[in-house]
Design an enzyme around this catalytic site. Structure first.
Site: not given
Ligand code: URA
Length: 212
Positions: A107, A111, A203, A206
């Site tokens: 990402r 933006t 996550d 992870d």
């Protein structure tokens, strides 16, 4: 939540049991990884339920007979990096002839839009049914962008397989890609303000790779 059109929740008791253990914060990397692989196998079993069969003539030690085999459907499995790698082996265990492609998205911090940083696919992508795997469907932004990228590269038949989805992510995929059936083991309550699925499992990348 009323179930949207093109999402299938595979809520088999074995999957739900294993997913609950994955959600527990005390579950370590080894168990987390193994459980994700097992669930991916079980989900692949369900997703392939309507794969076409053909009749073949064989000989058992007893007699000749006509039996069924897969009709040679071509499959590609495409993990979205990095957490999607945790679902790859489970699917490939069930479909050993599948080819494997990889898609990496990140990402852009400015933006906030997903950007492709890696894409390597089988050459005959247009002829294959692609099973795209990504355990956590949160906002749906990067999965939707990955599906668009695969379509740009020629993919015609795509299935998206996730472990846990947020309702927001389901809506985005159904809206952007109504032709892509979405299979999940659970649709959770919501996203929190950090973009984590609630209750979720934290996550996934992870926890799979031990990078907590
Ligand atoms: N990605 C994850 O790994 N977990 C979440 O809860 C959301 C996105």
């Amino acid at each position: 939540m009323a179930e949207p059109m093109n999402v299938h929740v595979i809520d088999h008791p074995l999957i739900q049991h294993k997913l609950t253990i994955m959600r527990m914060k005390e579950t370590g990397t080894k168990d987390f990884r193994e459980l994700l692989e097992e669930i991916s196998m079980l989900m692949a079993y369900e997703i392939t339920r309507d794969f076409p069969l053909k009749e073949v003539e064989i000989e058992t030690p007893i007699c000749r007979c006509k039996e069924k085999m897969l009709a040679g459907k071509k499959v590609g499995v495409v993990p979205i990096l990095r957490a999607g790698l945790g679902m790859l082996n489970g699917v490939v265990n069930m479909i050993p002839a599948a080819r494997v492609g990889h898609v990496g998205m990140y990402r852009d911090p400015k933006t906030l839009k997903p950007v492709e940083y890696y894409c390597k696919l089988p050459g005959d992508v247009a002829e294959r049914t692609l099973i795209v795997v990504d355990p956590m469907l949160a906002t749906g932004g990067s999965s939707s962008a990955a599906l668009s990228l695969l379509k740009e590269k020629g993919a015609k038949h795509i299935i998206l397989m996730c472990l846990v989805a947020a309702p927001e992510g389901v809506r985005v995929i159904n809206h952007d890609h109504p032709d892509v059936p979405l299979y999940v083991a659970a649709i959770d309550e919501k996203l929190n303000d950090k973009g984590y699925i609630v209750p979720g499992l934290g996550d996934a990348g992870d926890r799979i790779f031990g990078t907590l």
